[in-house]
Motif scaffolding. Structure first.
Motif: not given
Length: 392
Positions: A126-127, A130-131, A133-134
């Motif tokens: 999950t992390e 998310r990273a 996308k960032l």
């Protein structure tokens, strides 16, 4: 007195011819000492020629075709023994149970570790997502993104390690049930319930009973004959100590790859069916095997063979009654007849079978030809009937 002397002269005249007649008789024994000895009688039989095959006999020992020393694959305490000593079992039968509780606990621990590894992997994934996308919006550095990607990959590896540990734990738990790897007959249980065992302890042994092997040693000549015969598997016949002859039939299925240089022998093995359980590993066995193709050979009775130091000889009697000593090379023994290798003796020549001790070199003998049976063995001479007493 003169009358008496005249009476003696006629008496001497009568005795003188008698004394002359006795003189040759007195010289007879002296003259007989210079005469040749009489020909001694010996029994002879003709050498025969027929088609033979080399048949050899051996001594061997029976062994199981499969033999297993059953050892536990995990250490623990024997919980239960599930068989009777000496019983016959099928492959896969349960024989021993080792206390499974420690291994069940290990399985539970491995399952929890796998669950924890999966949870960590989900968070890391999950992390990482998310990273990613960032990173597109430049809200996270490239270094942080690489660290999160490595953490996700490490979490996946942790899951695989936890799964492997769980498989090992379950495998060890399964090993607490000790089963028969082959079907056969069991020995006794060397460990009973309550004993602590490890991988070095032999719990029992299992010998397969459907087939047995007979191991025996053959000579160099045996090996050469087998090789000359080709790839056909020779028939081997077997007899036990309490049996007559060789009632059991098997086949030669193994010849070792080298001869023993100390003994000149080679290891051979024959396989026999044992579905009726007649044979037990360890029994002594008598074996016989045909080791050559049929060939023409000259044979003489075994009792015609003599020994001269380290040579084997036979005595041939010719038409003139003179004995001839001939050195021979011996082959196989078949039904009391010995195969002679080479051409030292020709078929039909008479060889001495009885009276060898009476023969002297250069002294003729009186041969008495014996009748022989269909195999060439001499038949005993017919016994003459005892003379009847007068009045019978």
């Amino acid at each position: 007195m003169p009358a008496k002397s005249h009476g003696r002269i006629p008496a001497l005249a009568v005795l003188f011819p008698v004394l002359l007649s006795l003189l040759p008789a007195c010289g007879g024994p002296a003259d007989a000492q210079g005469a040749p000895p009489p020909a001694m009688p010996v029994s002879v039989a003709p050498a025969v020629q027929r088609s033979v095959t080399d048949v050899e006999t051996f001594s061997g020992r029976l062994e199981a075709a499969e033999f297993v020393e059953l050892r536990p694959r995990v250490a623990g305490t024997i919980d239960k023994v599930h068989f009777t000593d000496g019983a016959s079992v099928a492959a896969g039968a349960l024989l021993f149970t080792i206390d499974p509780r420690p291994f069940e606990a290990e399985v539970a621990r491995a399952e929890s570790q796998l669950a924890a590894a999966k949870s960590r992997a989900e968070l890391a994934q999950t992390e990482y997502a998310r990273a990613q996308k960032l990173l597109d919006s430049r809200a996270v550095s490239r270094q942080e993104f690489d660290q999160l990607a490595a953490g996700a990959r490490t979490s996946e590896a942790d899951i695989k390690a936890a799964e492997a540990a769980l498989r090992v734990a379950r495998l060890n738990l399964a090993y607490t049930a000790v089963r028969a790897p082959i079907g056969g007959r069991l020995s006794r249980a060397s460990a009973t319930a309550g004993n602590l065992v490890n991988e070095q302890v032999v719990l029992t042994t299992i010998a397969a009973t459907n087939r047995v092997y007979a191991y025996f040693d053959g000579s160099e000549q045996t090996f050469l004959r087998l090789r000359a015969a080709g790839n056909a598997k020779p028939v081997v016949r077997l007899g036990l100590a309490n049996e007559t002859g060789y009632p059991h039939q098997g086949t030669l299925d193994f010849v070792d790859n080298r001869l023993n240089p100390q003994t000149g022998a080679i290891r051979l093995r024959a396989s026999f069916d044992n579905r009726d359980g007649r044979f037990v590993p360890g029994l002594a066995a008598r074996l016989t095997m045909t080791t050559s193709a049929p060939y023409q050979a000259t044979l003489v009775p075994e009792r015609a063979i003599g020994t001269d130091q380290n040579r084997k000889t036979v005595v041939v009697v010719g038409a003139d009654g003179q004995p001839q000593f001939r050195v021979v090379q011996l082959g196989a023994l078949q039904d009391g007849m010995r195969v002679l290798l080479g051409d030292a003796v020709k078929p039909g020549e008479h060889v001495v079978v009885e009276g060898l001790q009476r023969i002297m070199p250069g002294v003729p003998v009186q041969p008495q030809v014996l009748k022989v049976d269909d195999k060439g063995m001499p038949l005993p001479p017919p016994t003459s009937a005892a003379p009847q007493q007068p009045g019978q």
